[in-house]
Design a protein around this motif. Structure first.
Motif, PDB file in Angstrom:
ATOM      1  N   ASN A  57       9.917   4.307   6.432  1.00  0.00           N
ATOM      2  CA  ASN A  57       8.485   4.027   6.333  1.00  0.00           C
ATOM      3  C   ASN A  57       8.207   2.560   6.021  1.00  0.00           C
ATOM      4  OD1 ASN A  57       6.705   6.325   6.822  1.00  0.00           O
ATOM      5  ND2 ASN A  57       7.837   7.333   5.179  1.00  0.00           N
ATOM      6  N   ARG A  58       9.034   1.959   5.182  1.00  0.00           N
ATOM      7  CA  ARG A  58       8.865   0.540   4.876  1.00  0.00           C
ATOM      8  C   ARG A  58       9.086  -0.315   6.132  1.00  0.00           C
ATOM      9  NH1 ARG A  58       9.854  -1.659  -0.365  1.00  0.00           N
ATOM     10  NH2 ARG A  58       9.539  -0.135  -2.018  1.00  0.00           N
ATOM     11  N   LYS A  59      10.161   0.013   6.876  1.00  0.00           N
ATOM     12  CA  LYS A  59      10.443  -0.748   8.086  1.00  0.00           C
ATOM     13  C   LYS A  59       9.356  -0.521   9.129  1.00  0.00           C
ATOM     14  CE  LYS A  59      13.210  -3.396  10.519  1.00  0.00           C
ATOM     15  NZ  LYS A  59      13.556  -4.766  10.116  1.00  0.00           N
ATOM     16  N   ALA A  60       8.921   0.731   9.287  1.00  0.00           N
ATOM     17  CA  ALA A  60       7.871   1.039  10.256  1.00  0.00           C
ATOM     18  C   ALA A  60       6.575   0.316   9.919  1.00  0.00           C
ATOM     19  CB  ALA A  60       7.640   2.545  10.313  1.00  0.00           C
ATOM     20  N   THR A  61       6.220   0.300   8.649  1.00  0.00           N
ATOM     21  CA  THR A  61       5.007  -0.388   8.217  1.00  0.00           C
ATOM     22  C   THR A  61       5.087  -1.878   8.509  1.00  0.00           C
ATOM     23  OG1 THR A  61       4.644   1.230   6.453  1.00  0.00           O
ATOM     24  CG2 THR A  61       3.516  -0.881   6.238  1.00  0.00           C
ATOM     25  N   TYR A  62       6.249  -2.456   8.240  1.00  0.00           N
ATOM     26  CA  TYR A  62       6.451  -3.887   8.494  1.00  0.00           C
ATOM     27  C   TYR A  62       6.316  -4.203   9.987  1.00  0.00           C
ATOM     28  CZ  TYR A  62       9.104  -8.181   9.337  1.00  0.00           C
ATOM     29  OH  TYR A  62       9.508  -9.416   9.772  1.00  0.00           O
ATOM     30  N   GLN A  96       0.829  -1.196   0.000  1.00  0.00           N
ATOM     31  CA  GLN A  96       0.000   0.000   0.000  1.00  0.00           C
ATOM     32  C   GLN A  96       0.869   1.254   0.000  1.00  0.00           C
ATOM     33  OE1 GLN A  96      -2.171   0.822   3.569  1.00  0.00           O
ATOM     34  NE2 GLN A  96      -3.652   2.163   2.576  1.00  0.00           N
ATOM     35  N   TYR A  97       1.927   1.239   0.801  1.00  0.00           N
ATOM     36  CA  TYR A  97       2.836   2.391   0.838  1.00  0.00           C
ATOM     37  C   TYR A  97       3.472   2.617  -0.529  1.00  0.00           C
ATOM     38  CZ  TYR A  97       7.027   5.137   1.746  1.00  0.00           C
ATOM     39  OH  TYR A  97       8.016   6.096   1.684  1.00  0.00           O
ATOM     40  N   ASP A  98       3.930   1.528  -1.179  1.00  0.00           N
ATOM     41  CA  ASP A  98       4.555   1.662  -2.495  1.00  0.00           C
ATOM     42  C   ASP A  98       3.582   2.210  -3.530  1.00  0.00           C
ATOM     43  OD1 ASP A  98       6.959   0.744  -1.541  1.00  0.00           O
ATOM     44  OD2 ASP A  98       6.606  -1.341  -2.139  1.00  0.00           O
ATOM     45  N   SER A  99       2.333   1.752  -3.467  1.00  0.00           N
ATOM     46  CA  SER A  99       1.351   2.225  -4.440  1.00  0.00           C
ATOM     47  C   SER A  99       1.033   3.703  -4.235  1.00  0.00           C
ATOM     48  CB  SER A  99       0.069   1.397  -4.346  1.00  0.00           C
ATOM     49  OG  SER A  99      -0.543   1.553  -3.072  1.00  0.00           O
ATOM     50  N   VAL A 100       0.981   4.131  -2.956  1.00  0.00           N
ATOM     51  CA  VAL A 100       0.750   5.554  -2.669  1.00  0.00           C
ATOM     52  C   VAL A 100       1.917   6.390  -3.186  1.00  0.00           C
ATOM     53  CG1 VAL A 100       0.555   7.264  -0.812  1.00  0.00           C
ATOM     54  CG2 VAL A 100      -0.751   5.134  -0.694  1.00  0.00           C
ATOM     55  N   GLN A 101       3.112   5.905  -3.007  1.00  0.00           N
ATOM     56  CA  GLN A 101       4.288   6.634  -3.484  1.00  0.00           C
ATOM     57  C   GLN A 101       4.319   6.726  -5.008  1.00  0.00           C
ATOM     58  OE1 GLN A 101       7.076   8.164  -1.643  1.00  0.00           O
ATOM     59  NE2 GLN A 101       5.337   8.112  -0.230  1.00  0.00           N
ATOM     60  N   GLN A 102       3.933   5.653  -5.665  1.00  0.00           N
ATOM     61  CA  GLN A 102       3.918   5.658  -7.131  1.00  0.00           C
ATOM     62  C   GLN A 102       2.888   6.628  -7.679  1.00  0.00           C
ATOM     63  OE1 GLN A 102       5.952   4.185  -9.289  1.00  0.00           O
ATOM     64  NE2 GLN A 102       7.175   3.304  -7.625  1.00  0.00           N
ATOM     65  N   ALA A 103       1.801   6.825  -6.932  1.00  0.00           N
ATOM     66  CA  ALA A 103       0.739   7.722  -7.397  1.00  0.00           C
ATOM     67  C   ALA A 103       1.107   9.195  -7.235  1.00  0.00           C
ATOM     68  CB  ALA A 103      -0.559   7.422  -6.643  1.00  0.00           C
ATOM     69  N   LEU A 104       2.095   9.480  -6.393  1.00  0.00           N
ATOM     70  CA  LEU A 104       2.496  10.870  -6.163  1.00  0.00           C
ATOM     71  C   LEU A 104       3.441  11.354  -7.257  1.00  0.00           C
ATOM     72  CD1 LEU A 104       3.241  10.749  -2.319  1.00  0.00           C
ATOM     73  CD2 LEU A 104       1.293  11.853  -3.418  1.00  0.00           C
ATOM     74  N   PRO A 105       3.450  12.671  -7.519  1.00  0.00           N
ATOM     75  CA  PRO A 105       4.458  13.224  -8.441  1.00  0.00           C
ATOM     76  C   PRO A 105       5.856  12.966  -7.901  1.00  0.00           C
ATOM     77  CG  PRO A 105       2.732  14.835  -7.973  1.00  0.00           C
ATOM     78  CD  PRO A 105       2.513  13.699  -7.033  1.00  0.00           C
ATOM     79  N   ALA A 106       6.818  12.888  -8.781  1.00  0.00           N
ATOM     80  CA  ALA A 106       8.186  12.529  -8.384  1.00  0.00           C
ATOM     81  C   ALA A 106       8.737  13.457  -7.323  1.00  0.00           C
ATOM     82  CB  ALA A 106       9.100  12.535  -9.609  1.00  0.00           C
ATOM     83  N   GLU A 107       8.407  14.762  -7.416  1.00  0.00           N
ATOM     84  CA  GLU A 107       8.970  15.723  -6.464  1.00  0.00           C
ATOM     85  C   GLU A 107       8.345  15.624  -5.067  1.00  0.00           C
ATOM     86  OE1 GLU A 107       5.661  17.755  -8.804  1.00  0.00           O
ATOM     87  OE2 GLU A 107       7.401  16.464  -9.219  1.00  0.00           O
ATOM     88  N   LYS A 108       7.183  14.949  -4.945  1.00  0.00           N
ATOM     89  CA  LYS A 108       6.505  14.834  -3.654  1.00  0.00           C
ATOM     90  C   LYS A 108       6.710  13.478  -2.986  1.00  0.00           C
ATOM     91  CE  LYS A 108       2.838  18.226  -4.460  1.00  0.00           C
ATOM     92  NZ  LYS A 108       1.377  18.467  -4.425  1.00  0.00           N
ATOM     93  N   ARG A 109       7.429  12.586  -3.642  1.00  0.00           N
ATOM     94  CA  ARG A 109       7.680  11.270  -3.064  1.00  0.00           C
ATOM     95  C   ARG A 109       8.740  11.358  -1.969  1.00  0.00           C
ATOM     96  NH1 ARG A 109       8.187   7.972  -8.812  1.00  0.00           N
ATOM     97  NH2 ARG A 109       6.025   8.338  -9.501  1.00  0.00           N
ATOM     98  N   ASP A 110       8.685  10.397  -1.057  1.00  0.00           N
ATOM     99  CA  ASP A 110       9.677  10.358   0.017  1.00  0.00           C
ATOM    100  C   ASP A 110      11.058  10.105  -0.554  1.00  0.00           C
ATOM    101  OD1 ASP A 110       7.746  10.737   1.940  1.00  0.00           O
ATOM    102  OD2 ASP A 110       7.436   8.593   2.295  1.00  0.00           O
ATOM    103  N   GLY A 111      12.066  10.649   0.146  1.00  0.00           N
ATOM    104  CA  GLY A 111      13.442  10.382  -0.229  1.00  0.00           C
ATOM    105  C   GLY A 111      13.848   8.964   0.124  1.00  0.00           C
ATOM    106  N   TRP A 112      15.081   8.624  -0.227  1.00  0.00           N
ATOM    107  CA  TRP A 112      15.556   7.255  -0.031  1.00  0.00           C
ATOM    108  C   TRP A 112      15.515   6.865   1.448  1.00  0.00           C
ATOM    109  CZ3 TRP A 112      19.839   5.120   2.514  1.00  0.00           C
ATOM    110  CH2 TRP A 112      20.093   3.779   2.228  1.00  0.00           C
ATOM    111  N   ILE A 113      15.950   7.769   2.338  1.00  0.00           N
ATOM    112  CA  ILE A 113      15.983   7.461   3.769  1.00  0.00           C
ATOM    113  C   ILE A 113      14.578   7.295   4.322  1.00  0.00           C
ATOM    114  CG2 ILE A 113      16.610   8.349   6.053  1.00  0.00           C
ATOM    115  CD1 ILE A 113      19.016   9.682   4.784  1.00  0.00           C
TER     116      ILE A 113
END
Length: 372
Positions: free
Chosen positions: A220-225, A198-215
């Motif tokens: 967020n992935r670890k927190a979600t897990y 779900q997190y990945d799909s939300v990120q893909q739907a956002l414009p590139a400039e509004k997506r989370d950075g690498w860190i």
């Protein structure tokens, strides 16, 4: 000096330099026959042990009863009569953590599994259920009912009595439905996601400039897990975090030592006769004292648990105050400044170092949570 026979040849077997006397003036090796008897080996062993013990006990006496003395001796170059401070730090810290982890057993997989089973049995109650993962004590409504480290010995009768005790305050109107998803979160960086997908799909739907950075993506992935894995067992999550965190304590203290010395070097920056190494040696001796005092504190705490005598509570207060009194005395004797200046620098040192410790503990706690 060993009791081996001195060689007639005057060349060093280690560096091949010419030997004048019994020892090589280049590398220090004793010029004795290389073949050693069993008796010679045993004698050498006991000589080393007693030599170590003698220096250790001498250094220990000065550390305990003459704050700042050994640091001053090291500065003056008087070092052969005492145990090397770095070696003594390694020895005392290793001994301290062996005792510490023996007295306070951190949770392992077996204990964590026991906690999950107990939590499952009590999930539909409204009791104040808690496990102290330092002591292992299980409490229900602040009543000690068992120990998590002995869950394999707790029979069904005891489990039933825990359930009955917890049910006394049960209120069916407020008991959560086990089918409802828990709101528990270990980390919350804004939005909670049901899954990494779900997190990945939300990120893909956002414009590139509004997506989370690498860190932020990693966090967020670890927190979600973690939030989803331990949604129904928050206590288990914190027990495992606590487990990892406790094993990081030696690293935290090791990192804090040079930072402690750095603060001292800034406080005494105008005293040019002291360089950073002098402050580090002072810090090492103070940490050695802290390890020894903490051993007394934990031993006193165990005696307090066994006897329930009020005198041990008084001793604990005295031991806590001793950390600060000792540090003040050590600063006064080593840096040789007046009482007013020493007190001001003592207060500033403790104030700044408190924030350093809080920062280290917070950082390592987050690191522990991300590695469970």
């Amino acid at each position: 000096m060993s009791h081996g026979h001195e060689r007639k040849e005057k060349n060093c077997l280690n560096c091949n330099a010419r030997v004048f006397g019994r020892y090589c003036h280049i590398c220090g090796q004793e010029n004795i026959e290389p073949k050693e008897s069993a008796f010679g080996l045993i004698t050498h062993f006991f000589n080393d042990i007693t030599h170590f013990e003698g220096k250790f006990l001498t250094s220990l006496r000065y550390i305990l009863f003459r704050p700042g003395f050994l640091a001053k001796e090291y500065e003056r170059g008087r070092r052969a009569s005492y145990m090397n401070p770095v070696r003594m730090y390694v020895f005392t810290s290793a001994f301290f953590f062996i005792v510490f982890f023996s007295l306070f057993k951190v949770s392992d997989e077996k204990v964590a599994d026991s906690y999950s089973k107990l939590e499952e049995r009590l999930k539909n109650t409204n009791a104040d259920f808690n496990v102290n993962f330092l002591t292992g004590k299980i409490t229900v409504d602040k009543v000690v009912v068992g120990n998590i480290n002995e869950m394999d010995r707790l029979n069904e009768r005891l489990i039933d009595s825990i359930t009955k005790l917890s049910s006394l305050k049960k209120d069916s109107s407020v008991v959560a439905d086990s089918s409802v998803e828990s709101d528990f979160t270990i980390f919350n960086f804004g939005t909670r996601y049901r899954s990494i997908q779900q997190y990945d799909s939300v990120q893909q739907a956002l414009p590139a400039e509004k997506r989370d950075g690498w860190i932020m993506q990693k966090l967020n992935r670890k927190a979600t897990y973690l939030n989803n894995k331990y949604a129904k067992s928050p206590g288990l999550a914190f027990s495992r975090i606590f487990d990892v965190f406790l094993h990081k304590l030696p690293t935290i203290l090791f990192i804090s030592l040079p930072l402690f010395a750095l603060i001292l070097s800034l406080l005494y920056i105008r005293r040019r006769q002291y360089n950073y190494v002098n402050h580090a040696i002072f810090a090492i001796y103070y940490y050695i004292f802290c390890f020894l005092a903490l051993l007394l504190y934990f031993g006193n705490d165990k005696l307090s648990e066994l006897t329930h005598w009020s005198i041990f509570s008084f001793i604990e207060i005295v031991l806590v105050l001793l950390f600060y009194v000792y540090l003040y005395k050590a600063m006064r004797h080593y840096y040789l400044q007046g009482r007013a200046k020493t007190i001001l620098k003592f207060l500033f040192l403790n104030f700044v170092f408190l924030f350093v410790i809080i920062f280290l503990f917070a950082g390592f706690f987050i690191f522990s949570a991300l590695n469970i």
